[in-house]
Write a protein that holds these residues in place. Structure first.
Motif, mmCIF file in Angstrom:
data_model
loop_
_atom_site.group_PDB
_atom_site.id
_atom_site.type_symbol
_atom_site.label_atom_id
_atom_site.label_comp_id
_atom_site.label_asym_id
_atom_site.label_seq_id
_atom_site.Cartn_x
_atom_site.Cartn_y
_atom_site.Cartn_z
ATOM 1 N N THR A 121 0.840 -1.191 0.000
ATOM 2 C CA THR A 121 0.000 0.000 0.000
ATOM 3 C C THR A 121 0.878 1.245 0.000
ATOM 4 O O THR A 121 1.704 1.439 0.894
ATOM 5 C CB THR A 121 -0.919 0.018 1.234
ATOM 6 O OG1 THR A 121 -1.722 -1.161 1.233
ATOM 7 C CG2 THR A 121 -1.809 1.246 1.210
ATOM 8 N N VAL A 122 0.709 2.073 -1.022
ATOM 9 C CA VAL A 122 1.485 3.303 -1.151
ATOM 10 C C VAL A 122 0.536 4.473 -0.956
ATOM 11 O O VAL A 122 -0.402 4.654 -1.733
ATOM 12 C CB VAL A 122 2.179 3.398 -2.524
ATOM 13 C CG1 VAL A 122 2.940 4.707 -2.644
ATOM 14 C CG2 VAL A 122 3.114 2.215 -2.725
ATOM 15 N N ALA A 123 0.779 5.255 0.080
ATOM 16 C CA ALA A 123 -0.095 6.383 0.392
ATOM 17 C C ALA A 123 0.493 7.669 -0.168
ATOM 18 O O ALA A 123 1.718 7.839 -0.228
ATOM 19 C CB ALA A 123 -0.281 6.504 1.899
ATOM 20 N N GLU A 124 -0.379 8.568 -0.581
ATOM 21 C CA GLU A 124 0.076 9.867 -1.060
ATOM 22 C C GLU A 124 0.779 10.616 0.071
ATOM 23 O O GLU A 124 0.299 10.654 1.202
ATOM 24 C CB GLU A 124 -1.116 10.679 -1.566
ATOM 25 C CG GLU A 124 -0.735 12.012 -2.176
ATOM 26 C CD GLU A 124 -1.925 12.729 -2.781
ATOM 27 O OE1 GLU A 124 -1.828 13.959 -2.980
ATOM 28 O OE2 GLU A 124 -2.942 12.062 -3.051
ATOM 29 N N GLY A 125 1.936 11.170 -0.239
ATOM 30 C CA GLY A 125 2.738 11.845 0.769
ATOM 31 C C GLY A 125 3.749 10.941 1.441
ATOM 32 O O GLY A 125 4.520 11.399 2.288
ATOM 33 N N GLY A 126 3.754 9.652 1.086
ATOM 34 C CA GLY A 126 4.699 8.714 1.680
ATOM 35 C C GLY A 126 6.141 9.086 1.381
ATOM 36 O O GLY A 126 6.451 9.693 0.355
#
Length: 205
Positions: free
Chosen positions: A118-123
């Motif tokens: 899972t890649v979250a925006e802002g990571g």
């Protein structure tokens, strides 16, 4: 960018000459009819021929103009190599190059499907360039694809884009290895996720 225009330019030259001839015939017919008050049919025929020649010239001019492709904005031309395109036919809509803005670069990461988490925006992203592998360049995820796609090596990957944290532009074309920091997961999940994914793909679970 200019495509080969020899054939279209020759057609344009022929159409231009044809219009000049038709225009001369029309003027001569008008002068003759005005002087004699006769041969009005010849004037109408000459006018029709002039209209046809004008339309053919306009069409040839339009087709010739399409051989020159102009970019909507200035930038750096990005494509594979010149030898890849010499003599190669292209299809309508096929992408052959891109225009990049050297002052607004970003990081493009290709994540193999087998390594996708899972890649979250802002990571957080750490980039280790091939030219300086000991120094980490910090970046943050701006967007990521929801569906995998084939890359240049015919591998299924997710595409993740990230902006550099310091706001500085990097030279277009730099390559390296990126590490994306994701949310914390149980150790067992991290260790067994690949075997489980392989079993699911193999048996359709």
């Amino acid at each position: 960018m200019t495509f080969t225009d020899v054939d279209l330019r020759n057609r344009w030259e022929v159409a231009k000459s044809s219009k000049a001839v038709a225009q001369a015939k029309y003027f001569k017919a008008v002068q003759t009819a005005t002087a004699t008050q006769k041969n009005m049919e010849d004037v109408a025929i000459a006018k029709a021929e002039l209209d046809v020649a004008s339309s053919e010239l306009a069409y040839a001019q339009e087709m010739l103009g399409r051989t020159v492709v102009k970019a909507p904005s200035a930038g750096l031309l990005i494509y594979s190599t010149k030898s890849d395109w010499i003599g190669r036919p292209v299809r309508t809509g096929e992408r052959i190059m891109e225009i990049g803005d050297p002052t607004a670069t970003e990081l493009k990461i290709e994540v193999p499907v087998s390594d996708a988490l899972t890649v979250a925006e802002g990571g957080d992203v750490s980039l280790f360039l091939d030219g300086d592998p000991l120094t980490a360049v910090k970046a943050n995820v701006t967007r990521s694809s929801y569906r995998p796609a084939l890359n240049g090596e015919h591998q299924m990957v997710y595409r993740v884009h990230a902006g550099f944290s310091d706001g500085e532009a990097r030279r277009i074309g730099l390559r390296g290895v990126a590490r994306i920091s994701s949310r914390s997961v149980p150790l067992a999940f991290y260790l067994f996720r690949k075997p489980i994914a392989s079993l699911r793909q193999r048996f359709g679970l």
